[in-house]
Write an enzyme that holds these catalytic residues in place. Structure first.
Site, PDB file in Angstrom:
ATOM      1  N   GLY A 285      -8.348  10.116  -4.946  1.00 24.61           N
ATOM      2  CA  GLY A 285      -9.194   9.744  -3.807  1.00 24.61           C
ATOM      3  C   GLY A 285      -9.931  10.952  -3.250  1.00 24.61           C
ATOM      4  O   GLY A 285      -9.420  12.080  -3.298  1.00 24.61           O
ATOM      5  N   SER A 286     -11.141  10.697  -2.731  1.00 25.69           N
ATOM      6  CA  SER A 286     -11.980  11.802  -2.274  1.00 25.69           C
ATOM      7  C   SER A 286     -11.334  12.609  -1.145  1.00 25.69           C
ATOM      8  O   SER A 286     -11.572  13.803  -1.020  1.00 25.69           O
ATOM      9  CB  SER A 286     -13.332  11.256  -1.821  1.00 25.69           C
ATOM     10  OG  SER A 286     -13.127  10.289  -0.809  1.00 25.69           O
TER      11      SER A 286
ATOM     12  N   GLY B 137     -12.976   3.769  -1.058  1.00 29.94           N
ATOM     13  CA  GLY B 137     -12.829   4.187   0.325  1.00 29.94           C
ATOM     14  C   GLY B 137     -14.075   4.893   0.813  1.00 29.94           C
ATOM     15  O   GLY B 137     -14.821   4.383   1.651  1.00 29.94           O
TER      16      GLY B 137
ATOM     17  N   ASP C 244       0.848  -1.185   0.000  1.00 26.61           N
ATOM     18  CA  ASP C 244       0.000   0.000   0.000  1.00 26.61           C
ATOM     19  C   ASP C 244       0.881   1.231   0.000  1.00 26.61           C
ATOM     20  O   ASP C 244       1.523   1.554   0.992  1.00 26.61           O
ATOM     21  CB  ASP C 244      -0.882  -0.042   1.254  1.00 26.61           C
ATOM     22  CG  ASP C 244      -1.755   1.173   1.330  1.00 26.61           C
ATOM     23  OD1 ASP C 244      -2.293   1.566   0.282  1.00 26.61           O
ATOM     24  OD2 ASP C 244      -1.904   1.736   2.436  1.00 26.61           O
TER      25      ASP C 244
ATOM     26  N   ARG D 202       3.213   5.200   4.219  1.00 28.90           N
ATOM     27  CA  ARG D 202       2.583   5.108   2.905  1.00 28.90           C
ATOM     28  C   ARG D 202       3.105   6.194   1.964  1.00 28.90           C
ATOM     29  O   ARG D 202       3.062   6.060   0.760  1.00 28.90           O
ATOM     30  CB  ARG D 202       1.062   5.243   3.077  1.00 28.90           C
ATOM     31  CG  ARG D 202       0.291   5.033   1.803  1.00 28.90           C
ATOM     32  CD  ARG D 202      -1.201   5.011   2.068  1.00 28.90           C
ATOM     33  NE  ARG D 202      -1.892   4.433   0.937  1.00 28.90           N
ATOM     34  CZ  ARG D 202      -2.360   5.130  -0.080  1.00 28.90           C
ATOM     35  NH1 ARG D 202      -2.223   6.430  -0.102  1.00 28.90           N
ATOM     36  NH2 ARG D 202      -2.968   4.526  -1.083  1.00 28.90           N
TER      37      ARG D 202
ATOM     38  N   GLU E 245      -1.047  14.656   3.139  1.00 23.08           N
ATOM     39  CA  GLU E 245      -1.525  14.428   1.777  1.00 23.08           C
ATOM     40  C   GLU E 245      -2.992  14.024   1.786  1.00 23.08           C
ATOM     41  O   GLU E 245      -3.540  13.614   0.760  1.00 23.08           O
ATOM     42  CB  GLU E 245      -0.677  13.374   1.073  1.00 23.08           C
ATOM     43  CG  GLU E 245       0.723  13.873   0.793  1.00 23.08           C
ATOM     44  CD  GLU E 245       1.515  12.985  -0.153  1.00 23.08           C
ATOM     45  OE1 GLU E 245       0.951  12.495  -1.142  1.00 23.08           O
ATOM     46  OE2 GLU E 245       2.711  12.798   0.112  1.00 23.08           O
TER      47      GLU E 245
ATOM     48  N   GLY F 109      -8.184  10.340   5.452  1.00 27.31           N
ATOM     49  CA  GLY F 109      -7.179   9.770   4.563  1.00 27.31           C
ATOM     50  C   GLY F 109      -6.022   9.175   5.335  1.00 27.31           C
ATOM     51  O   GLY F 109      -5.738   9.572   6.463  1.00 27.31           O
ATOM     52  N   GLU F 110      -5.358   8.229   4.701  1.00 25.51           N
ATOM     53  CA  GLU F 110      -4.169   7.628   5.319  1.00 25.51           C
ATOM     54  C   GLU F 110      -3.010   8.628   5.341  1.00 25.51           C
ATOM     55  O   GLU F 110      -2.054   8.457   6.074  1.00 25.51           O
ATOM     56  CB  GLU F 110      -3.763   6.362   4.559  1.00 25.51           C
ATOM     57  CG  GLU F 110      -4.693   5.196   4.779  1.00 25.51           C
ATOM     58  CD  GLU F 110      -4.680   4.675   6.205  1.00 25.51           C
ATOM     59  OE1 GLU F 110      -3.635   4.196   6.646  1.00 25.51           O
ATOM     60  OE2 GLU F 110      -5.728   4.767   6.872  1.00 25.51           O
ATOM     61  N   GLY F 111      -3.119   9.668   4.529  1.00 26.13           N
ATOM     62  CA  GLY F 111      -2.062  10.688   4.514  1.00 26.13           C
ATOM     63  C   GLY F 111      -2.413  11.887   5.372  1.00 26.13           C
ATOM     64  O   GLY F 111      -1.757  12.931   5.295  1.00 26.13           O
TER      65      GLY F 111
ATOM     66  N   CYS G   2      -8.025  12.828  -0.749  1.00 30.06           N
ATOM     67  CA  CYS G   2      -6.612  12.934  -1.110  1.00 30.06           C
ATOM     68  C   CYS G   2      -6.263  14.335  -1.616  1.00 30.06           C
ATOM     69  O   CYS G   2      -6.955  14.869  -2.486  1.00 30.06           O
ATOM     70  CB  CYS G   2      -6.323  11.903  -2.187  1.00 30.06           C
ATOM     71  SG  CYS G   2      -4.604  11.842  -2.617  1.00 30.06           S
TER      72      CYS G   2
HETATM   73  P1  RVP Z   1     -12.046   7.232  -2.496  1.00 32.51           P
HETATM   74  O1  RVP Z   1     -12.729   5.929  -2.789  1.00 32.51           O
HETATM   75  O2  RVP Z   1     -12.238   8.241  -3.589  1.00 32.51           O
HETATM   76  O3  RVP Z   1     -12.383   7.778  -1.158  1.00 32.51           O
HETATM   77  O4  RVP Z   1     -10.478   6.935  -2.515  1.00 32.51           O
HETATM   78  C1  RVP Z   1      -9.877   5.976  -1.688  1.00 32.51           C
HETATM   79  C2  RVP Z   1      -8.406   5.879  -2.050  1.00 32.51           C
HETATM   80  O5  RVP Z   1      -7.744   7.122  -1.769  1.00 32.51           O
HETATM   81  C3  RVP Z   1      -7.617   4.857  -1.271  1.00 32.51           C
HETATM   82  O6  RVP Z   1      -7.792   3.543  -1.713  1.00 32.51           O
HETATM   83  C4  RVP Z   1      -6.194   5.360  -1.444  1.00 32.51           C
HETATM   84  O7  RVP Z   1      -5.630   4.939  -2.674  1.00 32.51           O
HETATM   85  C5  RVP Z   1      -6.371   6.854  -1.499  1.00 32.51           C
HETATM   86  N1  RVP Z   1      -6.023   7.505  -0.242  1.00 32.51           N
HETATM   87  C6  RVP Z   1      -6.149   7.051   1.029  1.00 32.51           C
HETATM   88  N2  RVP Z   1      -5.715   7.995   1.862  1.00 32.51           N
HETATM   89  C7  RVP Z   1      -5.333   9.007   1.092  1.00 32.51           C
HETATM   90  C8  RVP Z   1      -4.757  10.264   1.540  1.00 32.51           C
HETATM   91  O8  RVP Z   1      -4.727  10.567   2.711  1.00 32.51           O
HETATM   92  N3  RVP Z   1      -4.259  11.042   0.601  1.00 32.51           N
HETATM   93  N4  RVP Z   1      -5.537   8.707  -0.197  1.00 32.51           N
END
Ligand code: RVP
Length: 502
Positions: A318-319, A383, A263, A420, A433, A409-411, A321
């Site tokens: 990502g939404s 997500g 990931d 990540r 991020e 977000g994970e970032g 991101c």
């Molecule tokens: P969405 O479905 O549009 O919410 O997007 C989910 C995706 O966004 C994840 O699978 C990952 O690739 C990405 N992501 C997760 N965290 C972050 C961030 O903090 N920028 N981005």
């Protein structure tokens, strides 16, 4: 000199499908969404070691994929990737809980003691949403069963002060119970014969093992697409990083994980090649590892050649991101998917190996899933979509009178998942991020996924396709202008019902 792509990249919202011929045979009941998850020698007639029954996986995120969501999604035929931004032990425990979950048998860790009060029962009912609480001698999940108390045993709006559970529960001597090891259908027979709503399953010392609910048996029966391994356990995936995989992978394998995914926000790197090589060398080729994320042919070829079992596409879409804003890297998700799908087909023509690709992030409307599949994706990762459901791990709150769920977000600072995003070296990351957000609460995963799948299947019929590969062959996609997009929603009328359709 730098390389320029002179054409702008595009995302899903800029495309539509043009219908193809629909024969009388082309009806939703005949459509299959079965799709490969891991690479296989298609030319040699091999079957993939792992396939899904619906083309949907849940994102490797703290706010999305825990064991509860994994079980709910496996019931529908998809796979969750349990987040790796937690300790190895905690992640392995989540995987183990999915693998030890027996469909229809519920292990409850919110039990109560006989000497506790009805007020405490009410609190527990409110907190867990469970209307039936097992009473054990020490209140633990595997304590000695003393009785069962349900919200029908007392008036929840008139709880007498300081009343003891033991005075209101159905005591052990009056309970119908099943012996540990009982099959689900035998448990169900007991439930029906004795006209009870639940059956506690106990071991030879009368300690509670699990509960079988009448409604859960029905639900087990109504999940024809559920994704099970050869031992009838739910399939589950897990996210890993390029730092601690030599410790994390064996722990996850011990816990029974079925598939792993490196990931990272950017996967075209030496770190991923090293991790793929090390994992396959140390743990064998049967351990399946996806890699990513990439957004072009070069990135795909690199990961495929280094042994990725599937490749994930998407940077910055990502939404939650903000990578594009922060770092200026990324690409429109549709363009990225189309280019990587071409690379996948090129790689297959050259080697005979089919490496499935997953379009990750940026799905806003259900039809975006159909578009991603038509553009060549074998499955999509979501997500925001899953974060909205009861089964996601986050809090449900009321904001401005509306139910919402948290989604981060994970970032983001909140996730603290710098691995990540960190590129290695000593610098360490100091900027975010991703964002922390709310998403509208949308109810049960089962109901939503059923509706989404139904829309995908109906559109496939409009395109004359009975399977995902057929859709990919037959689909006619058109770029559309903003005016055409506007024309697609209700316009020039005053809509009476203002509920939002997704
Ligand atoms: P969405 O479905 O549009 O919410 O997007 C989910 C995706 O966004 C994840 O699978 C990952 O690739 C990405 N992501 C997760 N965290 C972050 C961030 O903090 N920028 N981005």
């Amino acid at each position: 000199m730098a390389f320029f792509y002179e054409e702008p990249s595009h995302t899903f919202g800029e495309y539509l499908l043009i219908p193809g011929y629909t024969s009388a045979d082309c009806i939703p009941e005949h459509v299959t969404l079965r799709t490969p998850v891991v690479s296989y020698n298609k030319k040699a007639g091999e079957e993939p070691a792992l396939s899904m029954n619906i083309p949907m996986v849940s994102a490797v995120m703290q706010s999305v994929s825990d064991d509860k969501l994994a079980i709910a999604l496996a019931k529908e035929g998809g796979i969750s990737f349990i987040y790796g931004s937690q300790t190895i032990e905690d992640q392995a425990a989540m995987v183990a809980r999915v693998k030890s979950y027996k469909a229809g048998f519920v292990t409850s860790d919110s039990n109560i003691r006989p000497d506790q009060t009805l007020e405490e029962v009410v609190e527990l009912i409110k907190k867990t949403g469970h209307s039936t609480i097992a009473v054990t001698d020490d209140g633990s999940a595997r304590g000695k069963l003393e009785g069962i108390i349900t919200e029908r045993d007392f008036r929840i709006d008139h709880v007498p002060a300081n009343s003891k559970v033991s005075d209101y529960m159905t005591p052990f001597k009056d309970l119908i119970t099943g012996k540990d090891g009982i099959s689900l259908s035998d448990a169900n027979d007991l439930i029906w014969t004795h006209k009870v709503n639940q059956l506690p399953v106990i071991d030879s010392n009368n300690h509670l093992v699990s509960l079988v609910f009448r409604k859960d048996f029905d639900s087990h029966e109504t999940h024809p697409l559920e994704l099970l391994d050869s031992n009838h356990r739910y399939i589950v995936g897990a996210g890993i990083n390029t730092r601690d995989y030599m410790k994390r992978v064996p722990a996850l394998l011990d816990a029974g994980v079925d598939i792993l995914c490196l990931d990272s926000s950017e996967g075209y790197s030496e770190w991923q090649a090293r991790a793929l090589k090390d994992i396959h060398e140390k743990f064998g080729k049967n351990v399946k590892v996806g890699a990513g994320n990439v957004v072009d042919r070069e990135g795909f070829m690199f990961l495929a050649e280094n042994g990725a079992d599937f490749v994930k596409i998407g940077i910055g879409g990502g939404s939650i991101c903000i990578t594009r804003e922060q770092k200026g890297i990324g690409r429109g998700q549709a363009t990225a998917t189309i280019e990587v799908a071409k690379a996948r087909d090129e790689y297959y023509a050259k080697t005979g190996i089919y490496v499935p690709i997953c379009s990750d992030g940026g799905i806003v409307h259900d039809y975006h899933i159909t578009l991603a599949l038509a553009m060549g994706a074998d499955f999509v990762m979501l997500g925001r979509y899953f974060a909205r459901f009861d089964e996601s791990p986050t809090n449900k709150l009321i904001i401005n009178g509306n139910y919402v769920k948290e989604y981060w977000g994970e970032g983001s600072n909140r996730a603290r998942n710098w691995q990540r995003y960190d590129l290695g070296g000593k610098s360490g990351l100091s900027f975010e991020e991703g964002v922390d957000s709310y998403v509208p609460y949308a109810g049960r995963l089962h109901d939503n996924v059923a509706m989404t799948v139904s829309k995908v299947v109906h559109t496939m019929c409009n395109c004359g396709a009975l399977s995902i590969p057929e859709l990919q062959q037959k689909a006619k996609l058109t770029l559309v202008s903003q005016v055409t997009i506007d024309e697609g929603s209700a316009h020039d009328v005053t809509v009476k019902n203002t509920s939002i359709h997704s």
